[in-house]
Design a protein around this motif. Structure first.
Motif, mmCIF file in Angstrom:
data_model
loop_
_atom_site.group_PDB
_atom_site.id
_atom_site.type_symbol
_atom_site.label_atom_id
_atom_site.label_comp_id
_atom_site.label_asym_id
_atom_site.label_seq_id
_atom_site.Cartn_x
_atom_site.Cartn_y
_atom_site.Cartn_z
ATOM 1 N N ARG A 1 13.709 5.528 1.220
ATOM 2 C CA ARG A 1 13.753 6.328 2.441
ATOM 3 C C ARG A 1 13.424 7.795 2.172
ATOM 4 N NH1 ARG A 1 19.389 3.978 5.043
ATOM 5 N NH2 ARG A 1 19.246 1.964 4.018
ATOM 6 N N VAL B 1 6.628 11.190 5.999
ATOM 7 C CA VAL B 1 6.198 10.538 7.235
ATOM 8 C C VAL B 1 5.759 11.576 8.251
ATOM 9 C CG1 VAL B 1 7.655 8.510 6.912
ATOM 10 C CG2 VAL B 1 8.572 10.485 8.099
ATOM 11 N N PRO C 1 5.800 11.212 12.067
ATOM 12 C CA PRO C 1 6.057 10.411 13.264
ATOM 13 C C PRO C 1 5.405 11.008 14.508
ATOM 14 C CG PRO C 1 8.003 11.685 12.680
ATOM 15 C CD PRO C 1 7.017 11.886 11.574
ATOM 16 N N ALA D 1 7.301 6.949 15.556
ATOM 17 C CA ALA D 1 7.178 6.470 14.178
ATOM 18 C C ALA D 1 5.835 6.898 13.607
ATOM 19 C CB ALA D 1 7.307 4.947 14.127
ATOM 20 N N ASP D 2 5.749 6.814 12.286
ATOM 21 C CA ASP D 2 4.491 7.075 11.590
ATOM 22 C C ASP D 2 3.625 5.822 11.706
ATOM 23 O OD1 ASP D 2 2.457 7.279 9.608
ATOM 24 O OD2 ASP D 2 3.664 8.744 8.519
ATOM 25 N N GLN E 1 3.275 3.701 8.612
ATOM 26 C CA GLN E 1 4.469 2.940 8.245
ATOM 27 C C GLN E 1 4.556 1.637 9.033
ATOM 28 O OE1 GLN E 1 7.930 5.585 8.640
ATOM 29 N NE2 GLN E 1 8.067 5.554 6.414
ATOM 30 N N ILE E 2 4.313 1.713 10.340
ATOM 31 C CA ILE E 2 4.386 0.503 11.160
ATOM 32 C C ILE E 2 3.298 -0.481 10.751
ATOM 33 C CG2 ILE E 2 4.342 -0.386 13.508
ATOM 34 C CD1 ILE E 2 6.794 1.323 12.749
ATOM 35 N N ILE F 1 11.651 1.250 5.532
ATOM 36 C CA ILE F 1 10.962 1.893 6.661
ATOM 37 C C ILE F 1 11.767 1.734 7.950
ATOM 38 C CG2 ILE F 1 8.927 1.714 8.153
ATOM 39 C CD1 ILE F 1 7.280 1.109 5.642
ATOM 40 N N GLN G 1 14.745 3.992 7.845
ATOM 41 C CA GLN G 1 14.322 5.383 7.933
ATOM 42 C C GLN G 1 14.019 5.777 9.376
ATOM 43 O OE1 GLN G 1 10.739 6.270 5.748
ATOM 44 N NE2 GLN G 1 11.331 8.386 5.390
ATOM 45 N N ASN G 2 13.610 4.821 10.187
ATOM 46 C CA ASN G 2 13.273 5.091 11.583
ATOM 47 C C ASN G 2 14.413 4.756 12.537
ATOM 48 O OD1 ASN G 2 10.205 5.879 11.949
ATOM 49 N ND2 ASN G 2 10.304 4.433 10.253
ATOM 50 N N LEU H 1 13.504 -1.033 17.021
ATOM 51 C CA LEU H 1 13.317 0.400 16.862
ATOM 52 C C LEU H 1 13.661 1.101 18.172
ATOM 53 C CD1 LEU H 1 9.944 0.313 14.911
ATOM 54 C CD2 LEU H 1 12.188 0.900 13.968
#
Length: 676
Positions: free
Chosen positions: A363, A367, A369, A408-409, A412-413, A501, A504-505, A525
């Motif tokens: 984490r 990022v 986002p 979100a980034d 990452q997704i 991830i 982290q979100n 999320l």
């Protein structure tokens, strides 16, 4: 804190409450005491049951009718309320005064419901003899004779903490004790020195899956198994010289399944034999929570290790990738050399991807986002995912059109989706199907994360028709470096990265699977309130990255420092470099050094990048500072900086990325000065 209650005559308020409760009693002839049971063995059973009552951690009691006086209580009542039983018996209505005045207001209603339903439950604030308040709960039931007449009211009182063992002296009949014991929440059975079971309570039947008759035909060794059983058996075979004591053990049910228990073993010496009382509490849930805590601690430790390793690798990769790109940009580089350098650069990018997975797990990944449309993300990846899974796997996408946006980034997704799809593909060696779904989940119906999402959740699920997993495998799938794939075919970081991830979100991940029936991963999320608006990313190629300003580089790693110098000089900038924060401050003080921007590492000996930034802010408030790090912004903020102060360049970076970031910050500075 309420004052302690004095035992003696009832107070005026207690007399009034007592009269109200007595008026609620039905108009019938009420025996003043229960009939006395008799017959062969009654005295022996009575002695056994008295001993059992004294080992119970719950407080048990009986109230007589019609006077509502306390007839009897076990030792746990003394521990709960701080009064001796002698005090309770001298003032048989003292039990009313142990109820907090605010809760006494509801006692009349609860009492009438008890008389109507035959049983009830009353939660209240209890007042101990020393004035301490404790939250208590009493489960009560009416006892009637064969003609339906009320005999008394029995009850069990529990508190937050588990009471310890008590003193002997319970005054009651065997029939009354039997009813109280059968209402105990813990498993209880009595056996002799040979291990033959003499008696059990109803909870033992429920927990173990046997009838009472079946249990009485068993040997205790058929129930007590596993770790701790040998010690228990040794104790009662040697007449239990070391008891009473508490041990951890395992009980086996009728269907063969087992569960962990905490066993309280005590000895009962009768006239002609020695018996043993076993009080066992199912600790399955407690063990589960303990295992979750250990797993969380292990994951945190591995995460810190992974983050540290990734940080060090990012420094090395910054050098490898940086010089590779510089060589590729130089026109005088021979074509044969260029091909070799391109392979080095490609390997460096793959290595950088691996460190990003490590940082995502810990984490600490950098990022960026922004409001993100999951449907759009899935559709954009559709073609790549089709190529990824191969022709023998069918990919289906089922997205609810109104699926909300998330913050979100995008990279990452995309990484989460690709990892889950690849994981599903590998679970179907003979082919099959993978289905990606998105949907909205209302607030209050989402996962059990610590904070609630005010606007609800967006759920992203990936389901495959593969081999599935057994429960033991499921408990380990998010561990780093754990894999069920053959050697050389998996790093064990795919699902660990997904887990990192999602956490982290601010989300949660759930797994539904069964052997031979496939697996579904569902990610929740937080949904953006109002849907959010997607921000338009600026085209990085639209702005020139070259300049002539002066940049001060502060980096303790000489190799990283030199590649930063080379990258900036190749873009036209003048560069000064030092190896620490104190050297940078000395340079600014001693020489007529006037840099236009400072590029500094975050983690350095002597003085961190955050501490350097604070000192520079006092000396040169208008001087822009660019941090370079493999860690994310949260980690940098933890070094003492405030949100909004951080401009971050992720390691490893290419020379072009560094030059563009520096150019953008300098342009903003020039614009601010022109406006001022």
């Amino acid at each position: 804190m309420s004052p302690a209650i004095r035992s003696g005559a009832p107070t005026g308020s207690t007399r009034a409450l007592l009269a109200e409760l007595q008026r609620s009693l039905p108009a019938q002839e009420i025996p003043l005491k229960a009939p006395v049971a008799g017959g062969p063995g009654e005295h022996r059973a009575d002695e056994h049951l008295r001993h059992v009552m004294e080992t119970l951690p719950e407080g048990v009691w009986s109230i007589g009718l019609p006077g509502l006086e306390l007839l009897c209580a076990n030792a746990a009542i003394e521990r709960i309320f701080g009064y001796s039983r002698a005090e309770f018996y001298r003032n048989p209505h003292l039990w009313l005064e142990t109820i907090h005045p605010e809760d006494r207001k509801n006692l009349g209603t609860s009492f009438r419901e008890l008389l109507r339903d035959g049983q009830g439950e009353f939660e209240f604030l209890g007042i101990r003899a020393d004035g301490e308040l404790r939250r208590l709960r009493s489960r009560t039931w009416c006892v009637r004779d064969e003609h339906g007449r009320l005999l008394r009211i029995d009850g069990i009182t529990t508190e937050v903490r588990t009471p310890g063992p008590g003193e002997p002296g319970l005054r009651n009949s065997a029939r009354q004790l039997r009813r109280l014991i059968d209402h105990a929440a813990d498993t209880l059975f009595i056996h002799d020195r040979e291990g033959r079971i003499f008696d059990v309570n109803e909870q033992a039947c429920r927990s173990l899956g046997y009838t009472r008759v079946e249990l009485l035909s068993l040997h205790v060794e058929q129930i007590e198994v596993g770790t701790g059983a040998d010690e228990l058996h040794r104790l009662w075979r040697t007449a239990g010289r070391d008891i009473p004591m508490t041990l951890q053990g395992t009980h086996r049910r009728k269907d063969g399944t087992t569960f962990p228990v905490e066993v309280r073993l005590s000895r009962l010496n009768a006239e002609d034999d020695t018996f043993f009382v076993v009080v066992a509490r199912d600790v399955s849930e407690r063990r589960h929570l303990e295992e979750q805590l250990r797993q969380s601690q292990k994951m945190e430790a591995v995460g810190r290790l992974a983050g540290g390793v990734a940080h060090d690798f990012n420094n090395m990769l910054a050098v490898i990738n940086g010089y590779s790109h510089l060589l590729l940009q130089m026109p005088e580089t021979p074509e044969t050399v260029r091909q070799h350098v391109a392979q080095i650069a490609q390997a460096g990018e793959r290595a950088a991807s691996l460190t990003r997975q490590l940082l995502a797990f810990s984490r600490r990944q950098v990022v960026n986002p922004r409001p993100l449309d999951l449907i759009e993300t899935v559709q954009n990846l559709r073609r790549m995912l089709d190529r990824l899974i191969g022709e023998d796997v069918r990919l289906a996408v089922e997205c609810v059109p109104e699926t909300g946006r998330i913050l979100a980034d995008p990279s990452q997704i995309e990484q989460v989706l690709m990892n889950l799809v690849v994981n599903g593909r590998d679970a179907m060696p003979q082919g099959g199907s993978i289905t990606i779904r998105t949907r909205n989940v209302p607030a209050g119906e989402g996962p059990s994360v610590a904070r609630e999402a005010a606007a609800g959740w967006v759920a992203l699920s990936v389901a495959d028709s593969g081999v599935g997993m057994d429960p033991e495998t499921v408990t380990r799938i998010f561990e780093p470096f754990f894999t069920t794939k053959p050697a050389g075919q998996g790093t064990g970081l795919g699902l660990a990265t997904v887990y990192g991830i999602v956490c982290q979100n601010g989300g949660e991940i759930e797994v539904a699977t069964d052997v031979g029936k496939g697996t579904t991963f569902t990610i929740y999320l937080p949904r953006l309130a109002g849907g959010g608006e997607a921000s338009e990313a600026a085209d990085p190629t639209a702005d020139s990255h070259r300049g002539a300003e002066t940049v001060l580089v502060v980096e303790d790693d000489p190799l990283v420092c030199r590649i930063a110098e080379s990258a900036l000089r190749s873009a036209g900038y003048a560069v000064l470099s030092v190896g620490s924060g104190p050297e940078a401050l000395e340079l600014l003080s001693t020489f007529s050094c006037d840099p236009d921007l400072v590029l500094t590492d975050v983690v350095m000996p002597e003085m961190s990048g955050g501490e350097l930034a604070e000192e520079l802010a006092r000396r040169r408030p208008d001087l822009p500072i660019l941090f370079m790090s493999g860690y994310n912004e949260d980690f940098i903020l933890a070094q003492g900086l405030r949100a909004g102060q951080v401009e971050l360049l992720s390691k490893p970076f290419t020379p072009l990325e560094l030059a563009r970031k520096v150019r953008a910050m300098l342009d903003r500075r020039h614009h601010a000065r022109s406006v001022a």
